[in-house]
Design an enzyme around this catalytic site. Structure first.
Site, PDB file in Angstrom:
ATOM      1  N   CYS A   1      70.454   4.615  38.797  1.00 16.85           N
ATOM      2  CA  CYS A   1      68.485   3.820  39.123  1.00 16.85           C
ATOM      3  C   CYS A   1      69.559   2.467  39.022  1.00 16.85           C
ATOM      4  O   CYS A   1      70.734   1.776  38.861  1.00 16.85           O
ATOM      5  CB  CYS A   1      68.377   4.138  37.745  1.00 16.85           C
ATOM      6  SG  CYS A   1      66.661   3.205  38.273  1.00 16.85           S
TER       7      CYS A   1
ATOM      8  N   ASP B   1      67.949   0.395  38.202  1.00 16.60           N
ATOM      9  CA  ASP B   1      67.613  -0.802  36.721  1.00 16.60           C
ATOM     10  C   ASP B   1      68.852  -1.586  35.717  1.00 16.60           C
ATOM     11  O   ASP B   1      70.003  -0.992  35.798  1.00 16.60           O
ATOM     12  CB  ASP B   1      67.911   0.346  35.500  1.00 16.60           C
ATOM     13  CG  ASP B   1      66.567   0.051  34.196  1.00 16.60           C
ATOM     14  OD1 ASP B   1      66.505  -0.892  33.895  1.00 16.60           O
ATOM     15  OD2 ASP B   1      65.294   0.204  33.949  1.00 16.60           O
TER      16      ASP B   1
ATOM     17  N   ARG C   1      69.107  -2.810  33.005  1.00 16.55           N
ATOM     18  CA  ARG C   1      69.743  -2.142  32.118  1.00 16.55           C
ATOM     19  C   ARG C   1      70.963  -1.207  32.062  1.00 16.55           C
ATOM     20  O   ARG C   1      71.605  -0.465  31.289  1.00 16.55           O
ATOM     21  CB  ARG C   1      68.956  -1.674  31.217  1.00 16.55           C
ATOM     22  CG  ARG C   1      67.346  -2.730  30.714  1.00 16.55           C
ATOM     23  CD  ARG C   1      66.386  -2.212  30.687  1.00 16.55           C
ATOM     24  NE  ARG C   1      65.730  -1.169  30.791  1.00 16.55           N
ATOM     25  CZ  ARG C   1      64.485  -0.700  30.684  1.00 16.55           C
ATOM     26  NH1 ARG C   1      64.233  -1.065  29.596  1.00 16.55           N
ATOM     27  NH2 ARG C   1      64.444   0.372  31.958  1.00 16.55           N
TER      28      ARG C   1
ATOM     29  N   HIS D   1      67.320   8.068  33.671  1.00 15.67           N
ATOM     30  CA  HIS D   1      67.418   6.991  32.217  1.00 15.67           C
ATOM     31  C   HIS D   1      66.002   7.315  31.912  1.00 15.67           C
ATOM     32  O   HIS D   1      65.288   7.848  32.592  1.00 15.67           O
ATOM     33  CB  HIS D   1      67.908   6.886  32.701  1.00 15.67           C
ATOM     34  CG  HIS D   1      67.068   4.682  33.632  1.00 15.67           C
ATOM     35  ND1 HIS D   1      66.495   4.232  32.395  1.00 15.67           N
ATOM     36  CD2 HIS D   1      67.198   5.241  34.814  1.00 15.67           C
ATOM     37  CE1 HIS D   1      65.630   3.731  33.165  1.00 15.67           C
ATOM     38  NE2 HIS D   1      65.892   3.940  34.271  1.00 15.67           N
TER      39      HIS D   1
ATOM     40  N   CYS E   1      62.848   5.037  33.229  1.00 13.05           N
ATOM     41  CA  CYS E   1      62.692   4.927  33.772  1.00 13.05           C
ATOM     42  C   CYS E   1      61.425   4.921  34.635  1.00 13.05           C
ATOM     43  O   CYS E   1      60.456   5.314  34.939  1.00 13.05           O
ATOM     44  CB  CYS E   1      63.291   6.037  35.076  1.00 13.05           C
ATOM     45  SG  CYS E   1      63.571   5.874  36.896  1.00 13.05           S
TER      46      CYS E   1
HETATM   47 CO    CO Z   1      65.153   3.714  36.428  1.00 14.43          CO
END
Ligand code: CO
Length: 196
Positions: free
Chosen positions: A40, A42, A44, A96, A99
């Site tokens: 992803c 993302d 993090r 994850h 998400c």
């Molecule tokens: Co995500």
């Protein structure tokens, strides 16, 4: 401050060269990573960092909700290059917990490009409505849909011509589905591994 990033980069490059003077000359000679990471976007989930890998060791593709859409030239060109040119030994699709893309698909609360991009995840949610409805909280539903989404990507990759062609000639290549459990920082193997 944006200039802080350039300063930090200079410090990073200097530290690498202090440790090994020809570090970037060697790095420039080519790459032969063993792994392709499809994760992803993302912020993090920094793939190399959480795997303890260095530059040159991980081929990376990241997008919203870690999808390997077969009709998407972006993700498929990454898969093609990774498999046919780099000959990676492992493709890891990693979803994850928490998400935002998966949650957006679950609640159908996205629009514009996200609406189009997440349509396949909405479809997965519709196809698994009973299992999702059986869960009490939105967090639980989001985690289940994140897992189902990873499984979908593995299933799609396993029957893709690029992957099948590699397996037909005996190329050493395995697919793996993982989930990053953000609250613990640990990767969970979803037992979806498949090898030709
Ligand atoms: Co995500």
């Amino acid at each position: 401050m944006i200039n802080d990033l350039l300063s930090a980069n200079k410090a990073w490059a200097e530290a690498k060269k202090a440790d090994q003077s020809d570090y970037f000359e060697k790095l420039s000679q080519g790459q032969s990573p063993e792994y392709l990471w499809i994760g992803c976007a993302d912020s993090r989930i920094p793939a190399e960092s959480l795997l303890g890998l260095q530059p040159g060791e991980l081929f990376v593709h990241r997008n919203v909700a870690n999808q390997a859409q077969v009709n998407d030239p972006n993700s498929m060109s990454v898969v093609q290059y990774a498999v046919t040119a780099l000959k990676v030994k492992h493709i890891i699709v990693c979803g994850h917990v928490g998400c935002g893309g998966v949650k957006g698909a679950l609640t159908q609360s996205v629009d514009g490009y996200l609406d189009a991009w997440l349509a396949p995840v909405v479809k997965i949610a519709q196809d698994n409505k009973a299992d999702l409805d059986a869960l009490a909280t939105e967090d639980e539903k989001t985690t289940l849909l994140a897992k189902l989404n990873v499984k979908h990507q593995i299933d799609e990759l396993a029957k893709h011509p690029i992957i099948k062609a590699a397996w037909e000639v005996g190329q050493d290549l395995a697919l793996h589905g993982w989930l990053f459990d953000m609250p613990t920082g640990e990767l969970v193997d979803l037992d979806l591994s498949v090898k030709g």
